[in-house]
Design a protein around this motif. Structure first.
Motif, PDB file in Angstrom:
ATOM      1  N   PHE A  63       0.805  -1.218   0.000  1.00  0.00           N
ATOM      2  CA  PHE A  63       0.000   0.000   0.000  1.00  0.00           C
ATOM      3  C   PHE A  63       0.839   1.269   0.000  1.00  0.00           C
ATOM      4  O   PHE A  63       0.286   2.374   0.034  1.00  0.00           O
ATOM      5  CB  PHE A  63      -0.936   0.020   1.217  1.00  0.00           C
ATOM      6  N   LYS A  64       2.192   1.084   0.010  1.00  0.00           N
ATOM      7  CA  LYS A  64       3.097   2.243   0.044  1.00  0.00           C
ATOM      8  C   LYS A  64       2.830   3.116   1.269  1.00  0.00           C
ATOM      9  O   LYS A  64       2.753   4.336   1.189  1.00  0.00           O
ATOM     10  CB  LYS A  64       2.951   3.088  -1.228  1.00  0.00           C
ATOM     11  N   MET A  65       2.668   2.454   2.418  1.00  0.00           N
ATOM     12  CA  MET A  65       2.357   3.157   3.653  1.00  0.00           C
ATOM     13  C   MET A  65       3.576   3.228   4.549  1.00  0.00           C
ATOM     14  O   MET A  65       4.440   2.344   4.521  1.00  0.00           O
ATOM     15  CB  MET A  65       1.227   2.437   4.406  1.00  0.00           C
ATOM     16  N   ASP A  66       3.648   4.304   5.340  1.00  0.00           N
ATOM     17  CA  ASP A  66       4.692   4.441   6.339  1.00  0.00           C
ATOM     18  C   ASP A  66       4.451   3.414   7.440  1.00  0.00           C
ATOM     19  O   ASP A  66       3.377   3.376   8.039  1.00  0.00           O
ATOM     20  CB  ASP A  66       4.668   5.861   6.914  1.00  0.00           C
ATOM     21  N   LEU A  67       5.446   2.546   7.711  1.00  0.00           N
ATOM     22  CA  LEU A  67       5.290   1.485   8.709  1.00  0.00           C
ATOM     23  C   LEU A  67       4.977   2.064  10.083  1.00  0.00           C
ATOM     24  O   LEU A  67       4.228   1.467  10.857  1.00  0.00           O
ATOM     25  CB  LEU A  67       6.562   0.629   8.770  1.00  0.00           C
ATOM     26  N   HIS A  68       5.523   3.226  10.406  1.00  0.00           N
ATOM     27  CA  HIS A  68       5.277   3.874  11.690  1.00  0.00           C
ATOM     28  C   HIS A  68       3.801   4.228  11.863  1.00  0.00           C
ATOM     29  O   HIS A  68       3.270   4.205  12.983  1.00  0.00           O
ATOM     30  CB  HIS A  68       6.144   5.141  11.810  1.00  0.00           C
ATOM     31  N   GLU A  69       3.127   4.525  10.774  1.00  0.00           N
ATOM     32  CA  GLU A  69       1.702   4.844  10.828  1.00  0.00           C
ATOM     33  C   GLU A  69       0.840   3.590  10.681  1.00  0.00           C
ATOM     34  O   GLU A  69      -0.187   3.452  11.357  1.00  0.00           O
ATOM     35  CB  GLU A  69       1.334   5.833   9.714  1.00  0.00           C
TER      36      GLU A  69
END
Length: 264
Positions: A63-69
């Motif tokens: 999903f191309k998401m920031d792992l922290h979020e």
């Protein structure tokens, strides 16, 4: 007063009076389920933790998401879904069927079995909330005082859970094919509810999410724990759906209560 209505009301009141027995039975169910196991319910916790870590890494890349979020979101969402929503629906179907020996042996309120089921699920959920707590600690996420707003959400869950146990418990006692239908429904609804994907990914279509009954019901607990400000419209829909569930549960329980012992 209608006799069936009065008897159902007395059943609920007497069931609440036996809440200590319901808690003991729920805890005994857990001990019996994991009898002889060294870790007990922690086996579910360790399995869920491994699955969440794997899903978080894979889906954050897809999903191309920031792992922290993303990882805190999916950790909390998955635990609430698996050990809150999904378990309540599936166990609600078996609420009276699993207690058939008790129901046929001892005269107890039927509502006691709903309390027993919800108590058992609440205990298991509390074990598994350790997973998002650890993820929050690792990623240094502090929801602050906002997390207290999840308490009314959990209270709503308990109320809804009791209604679901009465509703599905009665229906599934009469029609034994319904549990399989419910299990299939759970698998489908999982993918259309923001559990493994973020609501923000819908962009301008996010307003339509409230028409999925499970979204507002899960978000009244999830959003405060994530430190997010919850839209009052989501609360309004959650309460509205809960009222509908309780009306349906009350109607079915009043009509089915007198025949439950014969169906199971």
């Amino acid at each position: 007063m209608n006799s069936r209505y009065y008897q159902a009301l007395i059943d609920v009141i007497e069931g609440f009076k036996l809440w200590r027995l319901a808690f003991s039975l729920g805890w005994f169910d857990i001990k019996l389920r994991y009898k002889g196991s060294a870790l007990g319910p922690l086996w579910i916790t360790s399995t869920s933790a491994a699955m969440i870590a794997t899903m978080g890494i894979i889906y954050s890349s897809l999903f191309k998401m920031d792992l922290h979020e993303y990882l805190p979101f999916i950790a909390l969402s998955t635990v609430l879904w698996q050990h809150g929503i999904s378990t309540t629906l599936s166990d609600g179907c078996q609420c009276f069927l699993q207690a058939n020996d008790t129901i046929h042996s001892i005269k107890l309120p039927f509502f006691l079995q709903a309390l027993r089921t919800i108590t058992r699920n609440a205990i298991i959920l509390s074990f598994n909330l350790v997973i998002p707590a650890i993820v929050f600690y690792v990623f240094n996420i502090h929801p602050g005082w906002n997390a207290l707003l999840s308490i009314p959400g959990f209270a709503l869950w308990l109320v809804d859970g009791l209604a679901i146990c009465l509703l599905l418990g009665c229906i599934c006692a009469r029609y034994r094919d319904i549990p399989q239908i419910i299990n299939s429904f759970i698998q489908v609804i999982f993918y259309v509810t923001p559990i493994i994907w973020l609501p923000s990914q819908l962009k301008h279509h996010i307003t339509y999410l409230v028409y999925n009954p499970l979204y507002p019901i899960i978000d009244v607990v999830r959003a405060p724990l994530l430190g997010q400000t919850l839209d009052l419209r989501v609360w309004a829909y959650a309460i509205g759906y809960s009222i509908i569930i309780w009306i349906a549960a009350g109607y079915v329980f009043i009509r089915a209560r007198g025949r439950l012992a014969f169906w199971i």
